[in-house]
Design a protein around this motif. Sequence first.
Motif, PDB file in Angstrom:
ATOM      1  N   UNK A 312       0.938  -1.277  -0.174  1.00 20.08           N
ATOM      2  CA  UNK A 312       0.090   0.002   0.009  1.00 20.08           C
ATOM      3  C   UNK A 312       0.835   1.195   0.159  1.00 20.08           C
ATOM      4  N   UNK A 313       2.181   1.165  -0.395  1.00 20.78           N
ATOM      5  CA  UNK A 313       2.916   2.241  -0.383  1.00 20.78           C
ATOM      6  C   UNK A 313       3.070   2.811  -1.726  1.00 20.78           C
ATOM      7  N   UNK A 314       2.742   4.139  -2.235  1.00 18.90           N
ATOM      8  CA  UNK A 314       2.804   4.607  -3.459  1.00 18.90           C
ATOM      9  C   UNK A 314       3.427   5.870  -3.536  1.00 18.90           C
ATOM     10  N   UNK A 315       3.901   6.198  -4.795  1.00 20.08           N
ATOM     11  CA  UNK A 315       4.790   7.608  -4.858  1.00 20.08           C
ATOM     12  C   UNK A 315       3.989   8.191  -6.107  1.00 20.08           C
ATOM     13  N   UNK A 316       3.818   9.567  -6.194  1.00 21.51           N
ATOM     14  CA  UNK A 316       3.314  10.257  -7.227  1.00 21.51           C
ATOM     15  C   UNK A 316       4.102  11.525  -7.675  1.00 21.51           C
ATOM     16  N   UNK A 317       4.245  12.032  -8.665  1.00 23.33           N
ATOM     17  CA  UNK A 317       4.871  13.337  -9.224  1.00 23.33           C
ATOM     18  C   UNK A 317       4.177  14.022 -10.158  1.00 23.33           C
ATOM     19  N   UNK A 318       4.319  15.358  -9.856  1.00 19.86           N
ATOM     20  CA  UNK A 318       3.600  16.258 -10.948  1.00 19.86           C
ATOM     21  C   UNK A 318       4.459  17.520 -11.351  1.00 19.86           C
ATOM     22  N   UNK A 319       3.640  18.519 -12.051  1.00 19.95           N
ATOM     23  CA  UNK A 319       4.334  19.428 -12.820  1.00 19.95           C
ATOM     24  C   UNK A 319       4.769  20.605 -11.662  1.00 19.95           C
ATOM     25  N   UNK A 320       4.176  20.485 -10.490  1.00 18.35           N
ATOM     26  CA  UNK A 320       4.632  21.405  -9.328  1.00 18.35           C
ATOM     27  C   UNK A 320       6.142  20.885  -8.643  1.00 18.35           C
ATOM     28  N   UNK A 321       6.706  20.066  -9.450  1.00 21.27           N
ATOM     29  CA  UNK A 321       8.204  19.810  -8.836  1.00 21.27           C
ATOM     30  C   UNK A 321       8.336  19.000  -7.713  1.00 21.27           C
ATOM     31  N   UNK A 322       7.338  18.298  -7.386  1.00 20.06           N
ATOM     32  CA  UNK A 322       7.294  17.554  -6.127  1.00 20.06           C
ATOM     33  C   UNK A 322       7.096  16.040  -6.607  1.00 20.06           C
ATOM     34  N   UNK A 323       7.892  15.054  -5.774  1.00 18.64           N
ATOM     35  CA  UNK A 323       7.331  14.031  -5.616  1.00 18.64           C
ATOM     36  C   UNK A 323       6.945  13.482  -4.161  1.00 18.64           C
ATOM     37  N   UNK A 324       5.994  12.840  -3.946  1.00 20.10           N
ATOM     38  CA  UNK A 324       5.496  12.589  -2.719  1.00 20.10           C
ATOM     39  C   UNK A 324       5.207  10.926  -2.663  1.00 20.10           C
ATOM     40  N   UNK A 325       5.723  10.540  -1.458  1.00 19.88           N
ATOM     41  CA  UNK A 325       5.724   9.164  -1.285  1.00 19.88           C
ATOM     42  C   UNK A 325       4.976   8.838   0.106  1.00 19.88           C
ATOM     43  N   UNK A 326       3.728   7.847   0.281  1.00 17.16           N
ATOM     44  CA  UNK A 326       2.938   7.955   0.984  1.00 17.16           C
ATOM     45  C   UNK A 326       2.172   6.620   0.991  1.00 17.16           C
ATOM     46  N   UNK A 327       1.816   6.212   2.237  1.00 18.19           N
ATOM     47  CA  UNK A 327       1.157   4.857   2.315  1.00 18.19           C
ATOM     48  C   UNK A 327      -0.421   5.085   2.578  1.00 18.19           C
TER      49      UNK A 327
END
Length: 335
Positions: A312-327
Amino acid sequence: MMSVFETEDYHGYNVKFSPFAPCRVACAASQNYGLKGIGSVYVIDFFTDENVVQLYTALRWPDDGLFDLTWSEVCDHILWSASGDGFIQIWNILQTSQDFSTISNPIQVIKAHSKEIYAIEWSLIRCENPSVLTASWDHLIKQWDGVTAQCMRTFTGSESIVYDAAWSPQIPSTFASASGDGFLRIYDAKESPEIPFLAFRVNEGEALSCDWCKYNEFIIATGGTDGLIRVWDTRYVANGPVSVLQGHHRAVKKVKFSPHSDSIVASVSYDFTTKIWDFKLGLNPVSNPLLMTFQNHREFVYGLDFNLHVKDQLADCGWDKLVKIFTITPFAPLL
């Protein structure tokens, strides 16, 4: 707890967890929204219990933006990236540079396509010879030897940009592609490269993404510009999708099946959200298949991946220059 990494002046296009290291993820990113400038892959180590996120190394491609990456499935320090100028870059992340933080020289560079490469993926079935797929704006899909990096086959059939390609995790030599003409095409890499053995419309506009269920060889999800996620049983496509997931207000850029569930699907969208679904709840008209919505970004969300090693851990990224790692925390269906 959510871990955050900023990709400097680079806009995120996709993220991939390492298949070997449970606390490592990489992000392909581009300057100026991918229109011009330098591309970069950020290799990131994270320790969620301590809320520590740190750069392991940054891989710089000076000639154009980087739109996707894939980790080698046979060597833990090798990854491949794909760029807007049609090149593949193969990197050894153990190389050192003068400042010990960036690598500017890939170990191999391949002119692969005549236009942008938008997707690159390593084969998932270990018993096969390792190979890599690339999908391009030149309407072509190519298969590459994962050891020699030689082109093995070129697949045609699409009448538009090929935005995504995904190997089946269960059926050897089988992959699917999503194209700008709204079609999903499924190929057998050992058969004719000109004719997919199955092709059907999955989106009223452009099909942008596809991903296979890891537990049922016939189930595949698609997303695209009409904002809907459709789940298909490839044996019965004439009957339409088995489930339609509604909730995004703009195009769905990426869909991913969980590696730990036969029904959990994640999606990211141009509406700035990441959503978690249980598509089987969509089979019941009185149940809501949408489980969770995350507003992780202030711009288009482009990249998404599940961690194979951590449930259940994911990562996403966007055009706001952020990578987020969350569960994803335990949840109850929204009825």
